[in-house]
Write a protein that holds these residues in place. Structure first.
Motif, PDB file in Angstrom:
ATOM      1  N   GLU A  38     -55.751 -22.118 108.218  1.00  0.00           N
ATOM      2  CA  GLU A  38     -57.073 -22.734 108.134  1.00  0.00           C
ATOM      3  C   GLU A  38     -57.524 -23.211 109.508  1.00  0.00           C
ATOM      4  O   GLU A  38     -58.683 -23.050 109.889  1.00  0.00           O
ATOM      5  N   HIS A  39     -56.614 -23.811 110.265  1.00  0.00           N
ATOM      6  CA  HIS A  39     -56.862 -24.123 111.673  1.00  0.00           C
ATOM      7  C   HIS A  39     -55.505 -24.276 112.352  1.00  0.00           C
ATOM      8  O   HIS A  39     -54.459 -24.070 111.720  1.00  0.00           O
ATOM      9  N   ASP A  40     -55.485 -24.599 113.640  1.00  0.00           N
ATOM     10  CA  ASP A  40     -54.254 -24.530 114.426  1.00  0.00           C
ATOM     11  C   ASP A  40     -53.100 -25.350 113.860  1.00  0.00           C
ATOM     12  O   ASP A  40     -51.932 -25.030 114.091  1.00  0.00           O
TER      13      ASP A  40
ATOM     14  N   TRP B 130     -55.868 -15.173 108.484  1.00  0.00           N
ATOM     15  CA  TRP B 130     -56.744 -16.200 109.045  1.00  0.00           C
ATOM     16  C   TRP B 130     -57.925 -16.396 108.113  1.00  0.00           C
ATOM     17  O   TRP B 130     -58.580 -15.431 107.705  1.00  0.00           O
TER      18      TRP B 130
ATOM     19  N   GLU C 149     -60.914 -17.338 108.450  1.00  0.00           N
ATOM     20  CA  GLU C 149     -62.258 -16.884 108.845  1.00  0.00           C
ATOM     21  C   GLU C 149     -62.393 -15.366 108.856  1.00  0.00           C
ATOM     22  O   GLU C 149     -63.488 -14.839 109.067  1.00  0.00           O
TER      23      GLU C 149
ATOM     24  N   HIS D 175     -48.502 -25.329 117.175  1.00  0.00           N
ATOM     25  CA  HIS D 175     -49.306 -24.474 116.298  1.00  0.00           C
ATOM     26  C   HIS D 175     -48.588 -24.302 114.967  1.00  0.00           C
ATOM     27  O   HIS D 175     -47.362 -24.208 114.912  1.00  0.00           O
TER      28      HIS D 175
END
Length: 311
Positions: A174-176, A231, A233, A285
């Motif tokens: 979703e994000h780092d 990912w 997105e 990460h």
């Protein structure tokens, strides 16, 4: 005297000899003992730093077939191999033809066309010069334990005729620092095979299938050695025909991926059985955290639900 090139084992329908399939076992040079990993990739530059260095550490040779990337995948892969001191164990080749998407497009494409998944895979694997080969995707990353498993298999499999299924655990980033990992289903697919005429790709209804004799021993690698990085997105189903094209009985895995993707986007991922939220520490990460810490510390068995999707 210059000898003319030998005939193709699988001539391509379009008549371009550069994309005919010529198997290495039909040459005068015997296959070398060892394991070659074959990547078929398109626009995987984002994932390669997690994927390629570990694989170069794990196997005897890597073949990377780039299918029209526009993000510098091929150049980055070569740079990673050079930086790892593995230039002589890396082969990068290009396959410029548009390949039919899995599903109805694949079904409508002749198996010997350069646009067929079947021909694409056979052409990719025709570059293997070792006795064993492994199919791998550009978004599949190994843990250190996974590297050790593949190193051991590289010599243990020689002469056995066995095929190896490798469990993989899909994650959605979703994000780092936040990802979701699916441990609610067992994704189990044969990935490692001997090289030879009994182990080539043929056309099936929705995709390509690698044949192997019914007598082949089937080995299952341990859980927790591979994650499949998606990912949020990105459109991860873009290389498939519409999911509605497929009979539910044959695409349970893709339907599970769709279920998970929709749940995450709707903010209800934790309502789906087997989905786990993973948050990494500051400065780490989430992909690194999963590969180095989270999976290693997780109690076994990782997948406790009965659902199992074999391909």
């Amino acid at each position: 005297m210059v000898m003319p090139p030998r005939g193709a084992d699988i001539p391509c329908l379009e008549g371009d000899p550069a994309y005919d399939v010529r198997w290495a076992w039909n040459t005068d040079e015997p296959l070398r003992p060892g394991l070659t990993c074959v990547f078929r990739v398109k626009d995987e530059a984002r994932n390669l730093p997690w994927v390629l260095p570990q694989m170069l550490d794990a196997v005897d040779h890597v073949v990377l077939v780039d299918n029209g990337s526009t993000d510098g995948t091929a150049e980055l892969a070569q740079q990673i191999a050079d930086d790892a001191g593995a230039t002589d164990r890396y082969t990068g080749v290009a396959y410029p033809h548009r390949v039919s998407r899995a599903g109805s497009e694949h079904l409508a494409t002749p198996p010997d066309s350069v646009h067929s998944l079947t021909h694409f895979y056979n052409w990719a694997f025709s570059h293997v010069r070792t006795t064993y080969s492994m199919k791998w995707d550009g978004d599949m990353a190994l843990t250190r334990e996974g590297v050790g498993v593949l190193r051991d298999l590289s010599w243990q499999l020689q002469g056995s005729g066995a095929v190896v299924a490798v469990p993989r655990h899909p994650i959605v980033v979703e994000h780092d620092r936040l990802a979701w990992i699916d441990l609610g289903s067992r994704f189990l697919e044969p990935w490692i095979y001997p090289m030879g005429p009994a182990f080539t790709y043929v056309k099936a209804f929705e995709w390509e299938v690698r044949e192997f004799p019914p007598s082949s021993e089937r080995v299952v690698a341990p859980e927790g050695m591979t994650i499949e990085v998606k990912w949020l997105e990105d459109d991860e189903l873009a290389h498939w025909s519409p999911i509605e094209d497929f009979p539910p009985s044959r695409v349970q895995r893709k339907r599970r991926e769709q279920e998970v993707d929709r749940a995450i986007r709707a903010g209800r991922a934790e309502e789906v059985e087997g989905i786990h939220r993973v948050e990494s520490p500051d400065g780490v990460h989430v992909v690194d955290h999963l590969l180095t810490t989270w999976l290693r510390e997780r109690e076994r068995p990782l997948v406790r639900r009965a659902a199992r999707f074999d391909v």
